[in-house]
Write a protein that holds these residues in place. Structure first.
Motif, PDB file in Angstrom:
ATOM      1  N   ASN A 168     -29.411 -39.843  24.722  1.00 38.37           N
ATOM      2  CA  ASN A 168     -29.133 -41.237  24.906  1.00 38.37           C
ATOM      3  C   ASN A 168     -27.991 -41.659  23.925  1.00 38.37           C
ATOM      4  N   GLY A 191     -29.643 -38.132  29.010  1.00 38.92           N
ATOM      5  CA  GLY A 191     -29.759 -39.301  29.367  1.00 38.92           C
ATOM      6  C   GLY A 191     -28.273 -39.933  28.670  1.00 38.92           C
ATOM      7  N   HIS A 218     -30.084 -35.696  33.036  1.00 36.76           N
ATOM      8  CA  HIS A 218     -30.529 -37.233  33.442  1.00 36.76           C
ATOM      9  C   HIS A 218     -29.166 -37.825  32.897  1.00 36.76           C
ATOM     10  N   LYS A 245     -37.990 -37.380  31.606  1.00 32.96           N
ATOM     11  CA  LYS A 245     -37.873 -38.222  32.726  1.00 32.96           C
ATOM     12  C   LYS A 245     -37.455 -39.721  32.767  1.00 32.96           C
ATOM     13  N   GLU A 246     -37.669 -40.355  31.664  1.00 31.81           N
ATOM     14  CA  GLU A 246     -37.625 -41.720  31.508  1.00 31.81           C
ATOM     15  C   GLU A 246     -35.894 -42.259  31.773  1.00 31.81           C
ATOM     16  N   TYR A 247     -35.315 -41.223  31.623  1.00 23.18           N
ATOM     17  CA  TYR A 247     -33.763 -41.519  31.743  1.00 23.18           C
ATOM     18  C   TYR A 247     -33.174 -41.540  33.203  1.00 23.18           C
ATOM     19  N   GLY A 248     -34.135 -41.065  34.298  1.00 22.20           N
ATOM     20  CA  GLY A 248     -33.858 -41.209  35.595  1.00 22.20           C
ATOM     21  C   GLY A 248     -32.872 -40.092  36.278  1.00 22.20           C
ATOM     22  N   ASP A 275     -36.033 -35.572  39.631  1.00 23.40           N
ATOM     23  CA  ASP A 275     -35.615 -36.908  39.987  1.00 23.40           C
ATOM     24  C   ASP A 275     -34.328 -36.710  41.305  1.00 23.40           C
TER      25      ASP A 275
END
Length: 461
Positions: A168, A191, A218, A245-248, A275
């Protein structure tokens, strides 16, 4: 006169603010000022952490590994508004003591390595310089066995450190620095958004398994250019790991002007993809001495779509079964992942599931690509609807034997069912796919023809 004084005061204030701003951006923190020594033995992680902390307290700046020799270090983290500069002549070397690596590279999944240089939830970060970041990879390996090193056993946590793991991060720049001798993945971005990787060298041992070059996980809006990457495992790989998985989606990726070599696959999409991976262009690259050249290896429920490969030279050849791939210069496959007893098997399927399914691969174009290989291009899926709209336009394939391996085999690993598939060698082997076009392509047989030649273009179903 009064107006003149006002103008003069205003100019002085502007100059002071300007100078203050320049001072902030040029603050430099040299690790030797904090006690680091370049003796190739002392662990300098504390000195590096102190320099980083000083950078934080100053509101940002440059942390410098000076060009004075080999600085050993255990794990440390990077921060926002920081430039890590490794000067020419300097080497930052991973501590070979496995006990100092305690943080998993994949969160609650401890079976796939640890973090050496890390950072989470950052912005405005740069890693630069003409020096070397060395993962000390051979110190974490077992015996040399043929064309690969033995992997040392472990119970729960695999202690092998990834060199760089960033999660991130927004506005990231990695340029010119050399990474080498990674024991696991080299540069892993998770991410991340708006990143540029340019002019770097990754020089890993071709005998170290899992020593990927660059993994985009991601990630979005990434540009990679003018890099040289030699790695035992994939040189550049796009994926969507389940742990993050939260980063798409992984999307909007541009890769150009790179030179790659790998004993697995030089450029790969997959196999982990829970994804969507889309809007990818790879151009003007050269791939030499690799097991595979370009691969799309879908094994999970995610989709791969809208990908363009153009103006690429590929040279591939056979290696042992240790390495996935059987000299396919290009391969596009879609098979569900096998349910096997593996160190990270519980992370391979959706939560609560004991088996998975595979998503579609759609709208992929290969244009103006020259392949010289011991095996042909392979397109295969578990059912016809899984691979759709594949175009080979102006693709040249020269089949030429350069090793003593017999051939006559294609590799679907990892998958449910047969992994190594016996079949005659074809320049294009197209199996169970929809709308695969071979247009204006050239096929030739070299001076040493493969031993198990079949049809030049083979289609089934």
């Amino acid at each position: 006169m009064k107006n003149f004084k006002i103008v003069l005061v205003t100019c002085v204030l502007i100059l002071l603010v300007s100078c203050q701003g320049n001072t902030n951006t040029e603050r430099v923190f040299i690790i030797t000022d904090y006690g680091a020594v370049a003796d190739g033995v002392t662990d300098n992680s504390l000195a590096i952490k102190q320099a980083v902390e000083a950078c934080v307290l100053a509101g940002g700046g440059k942390v410098v590994i000076p060009g004075e020799g080999v600085f050993v270090s255990g794990p440390f983290d990077l921060v926002s508004k920081m430039e890590l500069q490794v000067e020419g002549g300097a080497t930052l070397l991973a501590n070979p003591d496995t006990t100092v690596y305690t943080k998993s590279a994949f969160r609650e999944n401890p079976g796939e390595g640890t973090i050496w240089i890390g950072g989470v939830n950052l912005h405005d970060l740069a890693i630069t310089g003409l020096g070397v970041i060395d993962g000390n990879g051979l110190k974490f390996m077992g015996e040399e066995l043929g064309d690969a090193y033995e992997l040392l056993p472990f119970k729960v946590k695999d202690p092998r450190p990834h060199i760089l793991t960033l999660e991130n991060v927004h506005n990231l720049r990695i340029e010119n620095v050399t990474f080498r001798n990674s024991a696991y993945w080299t540069v892993h971005l998770i991410g991340c958004n708006d990143a540029v990787i340019t002019g770097i060298t990754i020089d890993n041992s071709l005998k170290i398994r899992n020593s990927d070059g660059i993994d985009l996980d991601h990630c979005k809006n990434i540009r990679i250019s003018d890099c040289y990457i030699q790695s035992g495992d994939d040189s550049i790989c796009l994926k969507n790991r389940r742990e993050f998985k939260e980063y798409g989606k992984c999307e909007n990726i541009v890769i150009t002007n790179c030179l790659m070599s790998s004993r697995s696959c030089a450029f790969k999409i997959g196999s982990e993809n829970m994804d969507t991976i889309q809007n990818v262009t790879v151009s003007n690259c050269t791939i030499l001495g690799s097991n595979r050249g370009i691969g799309i290896q879908n094994r999970d429920e995610g989709v791969v779509q809208n990908v363009l490969f153009s103006n690429i030279i590929i040279e591939s050849k056979f290696f042992s079964d240790v390495w996935w791939g059987k000299s396919e210069p290009i391969y596009v496959t879609a098979y569900r992942r096998a349910n096997i007893d593996h160190k990270d098997a519980s992370w391979r399927f959706p939560e609560g599931a004991t088996e998975g399914f595979v998503g579609q691969v759609n709208d992929i174009t290969f244009r103006n690509i020259q392949c010289r290989s011991e095996n042909g291009i392979y397109v295969s899926a578990e059912s016809r609807e899984k691979i759709n709209h594949i175009l080979f336009d102006g693709v040249s394939v020269v089949l030429n034997r350069v090793t003593d391996y017999e051939g006559g085999v294609y590799d679907r690993r990892p998958c449910e069912g047969e992994g190594l598939v016996k079949a005659k060698t074809s320049a294009f082997y197209i199996d169970n796919a929809t709308d695969v076009q071979v247009r204006d392509c050239d096929i030739r047989i070299g001076a040493n023809a493969p031993l198990n030649m079949g049809e030049l273009i083979h289609r089934t179903n």
